[in-house]
Design a protein around this motif. Structure first.
Motif, PDB file in Angstrom:
ATOM      1  N   SER A 116       0.818  -1.214   0.000  1.00 61.53           N
ATOM      2  CA  SER A 116       0.000   0.000   0.000  1.00 61.53           C
ATOM      3  C   SER A 116       0.853   1.266   0.000  1.00 61.53           C
ATOM      4  N   ALA A 117       2.057   1.227   0.544  1.00 64.86           N
ATOM      5  CA  ALA A 117       2.922   2.401   0.557  1.00 64.86           C
ATOM      6  C   ALA A 117       3.414   2.746  -0.856  1.00 64.86           C
ATOM      7  N   GLN A 118       3.473   1.763  -1.719  1.00 59.71           N
ATOM      8  CA  GLN A 118       3.960   1.982  -3.081  1.00 59.71           C
ATOM      9  C   GLN A 118       2.824   2.036  -4.102  1.00 59.71           C
ATOM     10  N   LEU A 119       1.578   1.983  -3.642  1.00 60.20           N
ATOM     11  CA  LEU A 119       0.444   1.915  -4.556  1.00 60.20           C
ATOM     12  C   LEU A 119       0.296   3.174  -5.404  1.00 60.20           C
ATOM     13  N   SER A 120       0.483   4.351  -4.829  1.00 65.40           N
ATOM     14  CA  SER A 120       0.323   5.578  -5.618  1.00 65.40           C
ATOM     15  C   SER A 120       1.415   5.669  -6.681  1.00 65.40           C
TER      16      SER A 120
END
Length: 182
Positions: A116-120
């Motif tokens: 989720s930290a790398q999703l954007s």
């Protein structure tokens, strides 16, 4: 009459063809020599995603190379060069369309395992690569059409100092003179 009179300047034509070739080939050499591209790992979804990201960032230069090659070919009346550019551009367009479809499928699978930290960051890369793939598939298709179609108003080049036959209308052609059918 062309802008640069390329039909009379063989050294300039050669330089422009070499420049077009370099614009076409060098970006791929640079992309494949980048870290992570070799060895090929076609079975790996993360590798394919990264390769698509790397390759879509270089497509402008090959496009410009093919466009320059088409310009020079059309300037000197070389139908073979125009057809070659048309075929290469069509291959690029079809290849990009197929890669775009594969990229969407890979992206959907890869999105499930992205943290989720790398999703954007993943989403931005996904949208950028997809947009570039679609944009360049369209531009290469347009270049293919330009190369494969005969330009409107195409004339037979007139050689200086050579008397050209005069067209008086419909008639039979005998040798280099026109003979009326009447």
């Amino acid at each position: 009459m062309s802008l640069l009179h390329l039909e009379d300047d063989a050294p300039l034509r050669r330089v422009l063809y070499v420049a077009a070739f370099l614009l076409l080939v060098v970006p791929f050499i640079q992309a494949f020599s980048a870290q992570g591209m070799l060895p090929l790992q076609l079975g790996s979804i993360p590798w394919r995603f990264g390769a698509a990201n790397q390759l879509t960032s270089i497509l402008l230069l090959p496009y410009l190379g093919l466009a320059l090659m088409l310009f020079v070919g059309r300037s000197v009346g070389s139908r073979a060069t125009a057809m070659t550019v048309g075929v290469l551009s069509a291959i690029f367009a079809v290849g990009l369309a197929a890669c775009g479809l594969l990229f969407v499928l890979d992206g959907l699978q890869l999105k499930k395992i992205v943290q989720s930290a790398q999703l954007s960051q993943f989403n931005m890369a996904f949208v950028r690569v997809l947009a570039m793939t679609v944009l360049f598939a369209i531009t290469f298709a347009l270049l293919a059409l330009a190369g494969l179609r005969k330009p409107k108003g195409t004339r037979v080049p007139v050689k200086k100092g050579v008397k050209q036959p005069v067209d008086d209308g419909p008639g039979l052609i005998v040798g280099r003179e026109y003979v009326s059918a009447e």
